[in-house]
Design an enzyme around this catalytic site. Sequence first.
Site, PDB file in Angstrom:
ATOM      1  N   GLU A   1       0.821  -1.222   0.000  1.00  0.00           N
ATOM      2  CA  GLU A   1       0.000   0.000   0.000  1.00  0.00           C
ATOM      3  C   GLU A   1       0.850   1.265   0.000  1.00  0.00           C
ATOM      4  O   GLU A   1       0.487   2.259   0.616  1.00  0.00           O
ATOM      5  CB  GLU A   1      -0.919   0.020   1.224  1.00  0.00           C
TER       6      GLU A   1
HETATM    7  C1  LIG Z   1       2.656  -9.591   0.226  1.00  0.00           C
HETATM    8  C2  LIG Z   1       2.429  -8.483  -0.731  1.00  0.00           C
HETATM    9  C3  LIG Z   1       1.134  -8.179  -1.124  1.00  0.00           C
HETATM   10  C4  LIG Z   1       0.904  -7.171  -2.058  1.00  0.00           C
HETATM   11  N1  LIG Z   1      -0.374  -6.933  -2.492  1.00  0.00           N
HETATM   12  C5  LIG Z   1      -0.559  -6.118  -3.574  1.00  0.00           C
HETATM   13  C6  LIG Z   1      -1.823  -6.016  -4.210  1.00  0.00           C
HETATM   14  O1  LIG Z   1      -2.806  -6.628  -3.785  1.00  0.00           O
HETATM   15  N2  LIG Z   1      -1.932  -5.248  -5.312  1.00  0.00           N
HETATM   16  C7  LIG Z   1      -0.871  -4.562  -5.826  1.00  0.00           C
HETATM   17  O2  LIG Z   1      -1.031  -3.893  -6.836  1.00  0.00           O
HETATM   18  N3  LIG Z   1       0.344  -4.610  -5.231  1.00  0.00           N
HETATM   19  C8  LIG Z   1       0.523  -5.377  -4.125  1.00  0.00           C
HETATM   20  N4  LIG Z   1       1.755  -5.468  -3.531  1.00  0.00           N
HETATM   21  C9  LIG Z   1       2.853  -4.658  -4.051  1.00  0.00           C
HETATM   22  C10 LIG Z   1       3.285  -3.571  -3.075  1.00  0.00           C
HETATM   23  O3  LIG Z   1       2.328  -2.549  -3.008  1.00  0.00           O
HETATM   24  C11 LIG Z   1       4.673  -3.093  -3.520  1.00  0.00           C
HETATM   25  O4  LIG Z   1       5.577  -4.137  -3.174  1.00  0.00           O
HETATM   26  C12 LIG Z   1       5.084  -1.784  -2.878  1.00  0.00           C
HETATM   27  O5  LIG Z   1       4.295  -0.735  -3.349  1.00  0.00           O
HETATM   28  C13 LIG Z   1       6.557  -1.464  -3.138  1.00  0.00           C
HETATM   29  O6  LIG Z   1       6.901  -1.632  -4.472  1.00  0.00           O
HETATM   30  P1  LIG Z   1       8.188  -2.515  -4.841  1.00  0.00           P
HETATM   31  O7  LIG Z   1       8.062  -3.819  -4.152  1.00  0.00           O
HETATM   32  O8  LIG Z   1       8.339  -2.531  -6.303  1.00  0.00           O
HETATM   33  O9  LIG Z   1       9.393  -1.773  -4.179  1.00  0.00           O
HETATM   34  P2  LIG Z   1      10.238  -0.578  -4.844  1.00  0.00           P
HETATM   35  O10 LIG Z   1       9.314   0.432  -5.422  1.00  0.00           O
HETATM   36  O11 LIG Z   1      11.270  -1.156  -5.731  1.00  0.00           O
HETATM   37  O12 LIG Z   1      10.920   0.060  -3.559  1.00  0.00           O
HETATM   38  C14 LIG Z   1      12.112  -0.479  -2.966  1.00  0.00           C
HETATM   39  C15 LIG Z   1      12.582   0.511  -1.903  1.00  0.00           C
HETATM   40  O13 LIG Z   1      12.901   1.774  -2.516  1.00  0.00           O
HETATM   41  C16 LIG Z   1      12.158   2.816  -1.914  1.00  0.00           C
HETATM   42  N5  LIG Z   1      11.750   3.778  -2.950  1.00  0.00           N
HETATM   43  C17 LIG Z   1      11.234   3.516  -4.167  1.00  0.00           C
HETATM   44  N6  LIG Z   1      10.976   4.670  -4.812  1.00  0.00           N
HETATM   45  C18 LIG Z   1      11.306   5.680  -3.990  1.00  0.00           C
HETATM   46  C19 LIG Z   1      11.252   7.105  -4.071  1.00  0.00           C
HETATM   47  N7  LIG Z   1      10.747   7.735  -5.132  1.00  0.00           N
HETATM   48  N8  LIG Z   1      11.689   7.832  -3.016  1.00  0.00           N
HETATM   49  C20 LIG Z   1      12.153   7.222  -1.910  1.00  0.00           C
HETATM   50  N9  LIG Z   1      12.234   5.869  -1.771  1.00  0.00           N
HETATM   51  C21 LIG Z   1      11.806   5.112  -2.795  1.00  0.00           C
HETATM   52  C22 LIG Z   1      10.939   2.138  -1.281  1.00  0.00           C
HETATM   53  O14 LIG Z   1      10.424   2.888  -0.199  1.00  0.00           O
HETATM   54  C23 LIG Z   1      11.524   0.807  -0.844  1.00  0.00           C
HETATM   55  O15 LIG Z   1      12.141   0.947   0.410  1.00  0.00           O
HETATM   56  C24 LIG Z   1       1.996  -6.442  -2.562  1.00  0.00           C
HETATM   57  C25 LIG Z   1       3.295  -6.746  -2.153  1.00  0.00           C
HETATM   58  C26 LIG Z   1       3.523  -7.766  -1.273  1.00  0.00           C
HETATM   59  C27 LIG Z   1       4.940  -8.100  -0.900  1.00  0.00           C
END
Ligand SMILES: Cc1cc2nc3c(=O)[nH]c(=O)nc-3n(C[C@H](O)[C@H](O)[C@H](O)COP(=O)(O)OP(=O)(O)OC[C@H]3O[C@@H](n4cnc5c(N)ncnc54)[C@H](O)[C@@H]3O)c2cc1C
Length: 593
Positions: A437
């Site tokens: 989220e």
């Molecule tokens: C168990 C689980 C359930 C989920 N359920 C859903 C779902 O139902 N529907 C759905 O659509 N998604 C879902 N997600 C996805 C989830 O919302 C994303 O994993 C989350 O938004 C982070 O994206 P990412 O994993 O690509 O991390 P990334 O975006 O790659 O982030 C990695 C790190 O970099 C930091 N970061 C990235 N960009 C920036 C920035 N601009 N400034 C500062 N820091 C930054 C982040 O804070 C994080 O610490 C789920 C994920 C999991 C693991």
Amino acid sequence: MTDYHAPVSQMRFTIEHLADLPAVTALPDFSSVDGDTIQAVLEEAAKFAGAVLAPINWLGDRQGVKVANDAVVVPQEFSDAYVQFCQAGWPGIASNPDFGGQGLPKTVALACDEMWAAANVAFALCPELSQGAILAMDRHATDELKQTYLAKLVSGQWAGTMCLTESQAGSDLSSLTTTAEPKGDRYLVKGQKIYITWGDHPMAENIIHLVLARLPGAPAGTKGISLFVVPKYKLNADGTPGERNDVRPVSVEHKMGIHASPTCVLAFGDEGDAEGYLVGKPNEGLGAMFTMMNYMRLGVGAQGVGLADRSYQKSVAFARERVQGRAPGEKGRVAIIRHPDVRRMLLLMRSLTQASRAICYYTASCLDRTAHGTDAESVAHWQARADLMTPIAKAWCTEVAQEATEIGIQVHGGMGYVEETGVAQFYRDARIASIYEGTNGIQAIDLVGRKLLRDGGATVSAFISDMRAVDAPLANAGEDLATVRHALARGLDELVQSSTLLLTGERRDPELVSAAAFDYMMHIGTVIGGWQLARGALVALEQIAAGGDRAFLETQVVMAQFYAEHVLPRCSAHAAAVRAGSGSTMALAADHF
Ligand SMILES: Cc1cc2nc3c(=O)[nH]c(=O)nc-3n(C[C@H](O)[C@H](O)[C@H](O)COP(=O)(O)OP(=O)(O)OC[C@H]3O[C@@H](n4cnc5c(N)ncnc54)[C@H](O)[C@@H]3O)c2cc1C
């Protein structure tokens, strides 16, 4: 036998006095909601959570889920519990009565959400996502789509999902590539979504996916994203589920926690036939999806509250039974609850949990006053307050949930690290709440960038003035709340300084917002939590004087005192980190890490 007993009295106290229930029930839409109804709902929810959901929590953790024959398999006990959940009418308690919902305030429904999450967060995610999908469709879909889908979603017969994330598009949704080609009155959606919670399962008769995708020729970035509803089963002419749509679970993730919640890779349109319908206007899908995301953000905060509370309950029970060591003035060995360090841990868990509960319920109350308000000025006021509170409820409450569930393991000593006690599961299950989220880092940046800076600090400043209003009653309360008064005043003064610094410092230091946002978020959350506990203590003192339940009420006072002495001083550290700006944070070259 259940090991989860929802703290109904604490929840009721919080709803009534810290989430300003009288202001909510004064709204015309809630004129029929009285104290008896609320008490009955909370008590029934507590029974359901304790008797049906909690007993299968551990089983779900052990058994997990899998994909077989293009379908996700979940524990049978979860399917059975889902039937009971729907039969009891829980999915629609706060939904729109036009579609069969019971129209209760969110302020009350959120307490139920806390209970579902405390009892079994993996299960709770399924109805939670459906509620978010309902809200987004109710606000943005055509009447025809609403008539087709909403009543079935509200009853729980069908479930909803949220499909945003793709492998290259996580925090940054601007790079998503899923497409939607028009075909008559519908669209053919094509692409792969990852991490989709409850993306497939047999618990509901149909699954309604809300999917972000791009129309042909859409502008690049977030301005070219549209929202579609894509059902798992296409609908027959009479509205019943018919043939399978071209949406399939490719796999489920193996995760640290929430093992019984299927986290799916979902393939849309592998055979070119994933039919969907546009929700809202073309290219304005992200805005529509924000309705669901904001709903879920508060829900995720409540997940944190529930898990922290469950871990606390287990820790107290353990600390009463586990005998180790001696204590001054007592003969023989004592239960560990006698040791000051164990009490420190328990009170830290308890006061953080109550502060986060009060933050979440208050946010729900702001949302109720926005959605059901009757005059434009007050709606605008509560909308701004709700917008400010949402990233705090999500991020602060889930940060402290991790702290609380981690301390829960510590209270158990070695037994905490051993899976069989179950306390480690709460920590593992809570860990995701800081990530999904919108990560807590992103929430903090949203808080500073959009909620503090965008209106020149007006919303934060108005809230600080409201919080300062407890100073006079705290002064009148005398010695009992003197430490609370001083710690809160100091936290607020430091918050003003940090806010001013952020409002004026960006030109000097372009990286300031991103570098300082997390500490600012932790600071404001800590202060709001302290304000809420102080309000609770003031109400408690009044009620003690009027002959109320002493043990319960004195606990409210002690929680506020403990929090003022042990948690509010953290504000100074957060303020110092904000003052430090981005200097040392950005000093190293990337290849020096
Ligand atoms: C168990 C689980 C359930 C989920 N359920 C859903 C779902 O139902 N529907 C759905 O659509 N998604 C879902 N997600 C996805 C989830 O919302 C994303 O994993 C989350 O938004 C982070 O994206 P990412 O994993 O690509 O991390 P990334 O975006 O790659 O982030 C990695 C790190 O970099 C930091 N970061 C990235 N960009 C920036 C920035 N601009 N400034 C500062 N820091 C930054 C982040 O804070 C994080 O610490 C789920 C994920 C999991 C693991």
